[in-house]
Write a protein that holds these residues in place. Structure first.
Motif, PDB file in Angstrom:
ATOM      1  N   GLU A   1     -25.924 -65.712 -31.313  1.00 41.00           N
ATOM      2  CA  GLU A   1     -27.170 -66.256 -30.791  1.00 41.00           C
ATOM      3  C   GLU A   1     -27.963 -65.209 -30.001  1.00 41.00           C
ATOM      4  O   GLU A   1     -27.502 -64.704 -28.970  1.00 41.00           O
ATOM      5  CB  GLU A   1     -26.867 -67.450 -29.885  1.00 41.00           C
ATOM      6  N   VAL A   2     -29.157 -64.856 -30.500  1.00 38.32           N
ATOM      7  CA  VAL A   2     -30.032 -63.904 -29.798  1.00 38.32           C
ATOM      8  C   VAL A   2     -31.489 -64.363 -29.857  1.00 38.32           C
ATOM      9  O   VAL A   2     -32.407 -63.551 -29.746  1.00 38.32           O
ATOM     10  CB  VAL A   2     -29.911 -62.468 -30.381  1.00 38.32           C
ATOM     11  N   ALA A   3     -31.710 -65.672 -30.015  1.00 37.54           N
ATOM     12  CA  ALA A   3     -33.070 -66.184 -30.210  1.00 37.54           C
ATOM     13  C   ALA A   3     -33.996 -65.811 -29.062  1.00 37.54           C
ATOM     14  O   ALA A   3     -35.179 -65.510 -29.279  1.00 37.54           O
ATOM     15  CB  ALA A   3     -33.035 -67.700 -30.384  1.00 37.54           C
ATOM     16  N   ASP A   4     -33.478 -65.803 -27.834  1.00 39.26           N
ATOM     17  CA  ASP A   4     -34.319 -65.549 -26.662  1.00 39.26           C
ATOM     18  C   ASP A   4     -34.813 -64.118 -26.583  1.00 39.26           C
ATOM     19  O   ASP A   4     -35.737 -63.814 -25.824  1.00 39.26           O
ATOM     20  CB  ASP A   4     -33.551 -65.896 -25.389  1.00 39.26           C
ATOM     21  N   LEU A   5     -34.230 -63.217 -27.388  1.00 38.14           N
ATOM     22  CA  LEU A   5     -34.602 -61.798 -27.338  1.00 38.14           C
ATOM     23  C   LEU A   5     -35.637 -61.407 -28.397  1.00 38.14           C
ATOM     24  O   LEU A   5     -36.131 -60.284 -28.403  1.00 38.14           O
ATOM     25  CB  LEU A   5     -33.353 -60.925 -27.484  1.00 38.14           C
ATOM     26  N   HIS A   6     -35.949 -62.320 -29.303  1.00 42.69           N
ATOM     27  CA  HIS A   6     -37.055 -62.153 -30.255  1.00 42.69           C
ATOM     28  C   HIS A   6     -37.015 -60.840 -31.045  1.00 42.69           C
ATOM     29  O   HIS A   6     -38.059 -60.237 -31.315  1.00 42.69           O
ATOM     30  CB  HIS A   6     -38.399 -62.277 -29.524  1.00 42.69           C
ATOM     31  N   GLY A   7     -35.830 -60.384 -31.387  1.00 48.10           N
ATOM     32  CA  GLY A   7     -35.730 -59.179 -32.208  1.00 48.10           C
ATOM     33  C   GLY A   7     -36.005 -57.885 -31.468  1.00 48.10           C
ATOM     34  O   GLY A   7     -36.177 -56.828 -32.098  1.00 48.10           O
ATOM     35  N   SER A   8     -36.027 -57.924 -30.156  1.00 42.36           N
ATOM     36  CA  SER A   8     -36.323 -56.748 -29.341  1.00 42.36           C
ATOM     37  C   SER A   8     -35.177 -55.738 -29.408  1.00 42.36           C
ATOM     38  O   SER A   8     -34.105 -56.044 -29.936  1.00 42.36           O
ATOM     39  CB  SER A   8     -36.536 -57.173 -27.886  1.00 42.36           C
ATOM     40  N   PRO A   9     -35.372 -54.534 -28.865  1.00 44.18           N
ATOM     41  CA  PRO A   9     -34.278 -53.553 -28.856  1.00 44.18           C
ATOM     42  C   PRO A   9     -32.994 -54.089 -28.223  1.00 44.18           C
ATOM     43  O   PRO A   9     -31.896 -53.713 -28.640  1.00 44.18           O
ATOM     44  CB  PRO A   9     -34.869 -52.398 -28.037  1.00 44.18           C
ATOM     45  N   ALA A  10     -33.111 -54.972 -27.228  1.00 46.34           N
ATOM     46  CA  ALA A  10     -31.916 -55.556 -26.618  1.00 46.34           C
ATOM     47  C   ALA A  10     -31.163 -56.412 -27.623  1.00 46.34           C
ATOM     48  O   ALA A  10     -29.924 -56.422 -27.648  1.00 46.34           O
ATOM     49  CB  ALA A  10     -32.301 -56.399 -25.399  1.00 46.34           C
ATOM     50  N   ALA A  11     -31.901 -57.134 -28.476  1.00 45.27           N
ATOM     51  CA  ALA A  11     -31.267 -57.951 -29.522  1.00 45.27           C
ATOM     52  C   ALA A  11     -30.581 -57.059 -30.549  1.00 45.27           C
ATOM     53  O   ALA A  11     -29.468 -57.355 -31.007  1.00 45.27           O
ATOM     54  CB  ALA A  11     -32.314 -58.827 -30.210  1.00 45.27           C
ATOM     55  N   VAL A  12     -31.233 -55.981 -30.923  1.00 46.07           N
ATOM     56  CA  VAL A  12     -30.657 -55.039 -31.891  1.00 46.07           C
ATOM     57  C   VAL A  12     -29.360 -54.451 -31.341  1.00 46.07           C
ATOM     58  O   VAL A  12     -28.381 -54.280 -32.074  1.00 46.07           O
ATOM     59  CB  VAL A  12     -31.662 -53.919 -32.230  1.00 46.07           C
ATOM     60  N   GLU A  13     -29.334 -54.173 -30.044  1.00 44.74           N
ATOM     61  CA  GLU A  13     -28.127 -53.622 -29.429  1.00 44.74           C
ATOM     62  C   GLU A  13     -26.964 -54.620 -29.506  1.00 44.74           C
ATOM     63  O   GLU A  13     -25.821 -54.238 -29.794  1.00 44.74           O
ATOM     64  CB  GLU A  13     -28.406 -53.257 -27.974  1.00 44.74           C
ATOM     65  N   VAL A  14     -27.247 -55.903 -29.262  1.00 43.28           N
ATOM     66  CA  VAL A  14     -26.208 -56.926 -29.379  1.00 43.28           C
ATOM     67  C   VAL A  14     -25.680 -56.968 -30.808  1.00 43.28           C
ATOM     68  O   VAL A  14     -24.476 -57.033 -31.048  1.00 43.28           O
ATOM     69  CB  VAL A  14     -26.744 -58.309 -28.967  1.00 43.28           C
ATOM     70  N   TRP A  15     -26.586 -56.911 -31.763  1.00 42.90           N
ATOM     71  CA  TRP A  15     -26.179 -56.946 -33.178  1.00 42.90           C
ATOM     72  C   TRP A  15     -25.334 -55.724 -33.532  1.00 42.90           C
ATOM     73  O   TRP A  15     -24.396 -55.833 -34.321  1.00 42.90           O
ATOM     74  CB  TRP A  15     -27.430 -57.022 -34.054  1.00 42.90           C
ATOM     75  N   GLU A  16     -25.689 -54.580 -32.996  1.00 45.22           N
ATOM     76  CA  GLU A  16     -24.905 -53.372 -33.277  1.00 45.22           C
ATOM     77  C   GLU A  16     -23.459 -53.544 -32.811  1.00 45.22           C
ATOM     78  O   GLU A  16     -22.514 -53.191 -33.528  1.00 45.22           O
ATOM     79  CB  GLU A  16     -25.557 -52.165 -32.599  1.00 45.22           C
ATOM     80  N   GLN A  17     -23.286 -54.110 -31.632  1.00 41.93           N
ATOM     81  CA  GLN A  17     -21.943 -54.347 -31.103  1.00 41.93           C
ATOM     82  C   GLN A  17     -21.200 -55.388 -31.933  1.00 41.93           C
ATOM     83  O   GLN A  17     -20.003 -55.232 -32.216  1.00 41.93           O
ATOM     84  CB  GLN A  17     -22.034 -54.810 -29.648  1.00 41.93           C
ATOM     85  N   PHE A  18     -21.902 -56.441 -32.325  1.00 42.03           N
ATOM     86  CA  PHE A  18     -21.272 -57.522 -33.085  1.00 42.03           C
ATOM     87  C   PHE A  18     -20.873 -57.048 -34.481  1.00 42.03           C
ATOM     88  O   PHE A  18     -19.804 -57.398 -34.996  1.00 42.03           O
ATOM     89  CB  PHE A  18     -22.236 -58.707 -33.183  1.00 42.03           C
ATOM     90  N   TYR A  19     -21.734 -56.241 -35.094  1.00 45.12           N
ATOM     91  CA  TYR A  19     -21.412 -55.680 -36.411  1.00 45.12           C
ATOM     92  C   TYR A  19     -20.120 -54.869 -36.344  1.00 45.12           C
ATOM     93  O   TYR A  19     -19.230 -55.011 -37.187  1.00 45.12           O
ATOM     94  CB  TYR A  19     -22.562 -54.795 -36.904  1.00 45.12           C
ATOM     95  N   LYS A  20     -20.007 -54.024 -35.334  1.00 43.46           N
ATOM     96  CA  LYS A  20     -18.797 -53.211 -35.179  1.00 43.46           C
ATOM     97  C   LYS A  20     -17.565 -54.090 -34.999  1.00 43.46           C
ATOM     98  O   LYS A  20     -16.498 -53.829 -35.578  1.00 43.46           O
ATOM     99  CB  LYS A  20     -18.963 -52.262 -33.988  1.00 43.46           C
TER     100      LYS A  20
END
Length: 282
Positions: free
Chosen positions: A95-114
């Motif tokens: 869940e990252v809806a509140d970050l609207h695809g911002s760099p902070a959201a991308v960072e969360v996705w990078e960690q989750f992907y790993k």
């Protein structure tokens, strides 16, 4: 002679035991998180980086552990997800809806992907599934990591924050009833932008298609042509023209209708076929 025979028997038994252990799937009880049923499939709910996350498991994983990344709206119009689970795909979500695809959201996705590709040995390439505002995080992460994307299925995706939640485009402004004001303020805060800066901001998905085209990532977009919430003209329409100009390919399924954007297809076969055609090696 008896000792030799006994040694051979022991060796054979040992090999059979090792082989059996290797062929036996990991017991679902060992998966981290709280178990729950996802349309008849085993799934786990857990917290990652302080955010709710979920992972659904096929009964038998396809070779290479393929997976689809549901960017937002877990469980909404699940027919594509369940069809892929049936043929061995995993389904992941954070869940990252509140970050609207911002760099902070991308960072969360990078960690989750790993985490997903190491802990669960999921395929190095994922299929992205982007409904509505999930287009922002899906495409922004993909532009940063195109080598990790097999293909993108986007459904009435938001591709420009000025269109949604900004409601600043020529079509969206006509239908602006002020209902997105708080989300627009949240979006600006996530990006660290003033409203004036957002008008010339070049960090939207429609502005960063070159990495995807360079990696020849196939796109499938399903859109309602009378969508007043995420207008085609301000989002997918812009992407299609720019992606084609870059040499990329976009498959479109356009749906008539009025009002809020209708998601997915009753029969997900065209979506599943697109995914399988472009993720064969996984």
């Amino acid at each position: 002679m008896k000792k030799l025979l006994m040694t051979v028997i022991i060796c054979i038994c040992s090999i059979q035991i090792i082989t059996a252990q290797q062929d036996t799937p990991v017991a679902t009880s060992t998966y981290p998180g709280e178990p729950f049923d996802f349309f008849g499939y085993d799934a786990r709910s857990f917290t990652f980086a302080g955010r709710p996350a979920k992972l659904a498991f096929p009964r038998e994983a396809a070779p290479g552990n393929p997976w689809i990344w549901r960017a937002l709206f877990w469980g909404h119009e699940p027919q594509t997800d369940t069809a892929l689970l049936r043929i061995g795909y995993h389904v992941a979500y954070i869940e990252v809806a509140d970050l609207h695809g911002s760099p902070a959201a991308v960072e969360v996705w990078e960690q989750f992907y790993k985490y997903l590709t190491t802990t669960f040995s999921l395929s190095p390439k994922t299929v992205l599934e982007c409904f509505s505002r999930a287009g922002l995080i899906g495409y922004n992460w993909a532009a940063r990591h195109p080598e990790q994307v097999a293909c993108i299925y986007a459904d009435a995706p938001v591709l420009d924050i000025k269109s949604w939640p900004g409601r600043k485009g020529p079509v969206s402004a006509k239908n602006d009833k002020g209902e997105q004001k708080k989300l627009w303020e949240q979006c600006l805060q996530a990006y660290g932008l003033s409203e004036q800066e957002a008008m010339t901001f070049k960090g939207n998905p429609v502005d960063n298609l070159k990495p995807l085209a360079a990696h020849r990532i196939p796109l499938l977009h399903i859109c309602g042509m009378a969508d007043e919430v995420v207008p085609y003209e301000e989002n997918t329409g812009v992407l299609v023209k720019r992606y084609h100009a870059l040499g990329g390919t976009v498959r479109e399924i356009k749906k008539p209708g009025v009002g809020h954007h209708p998601h997915s297809l009753t029969d997900p076969a065209p979506i599943v076929q697109f995914i399988l055609e472009n993720n064969r090696e996984r």
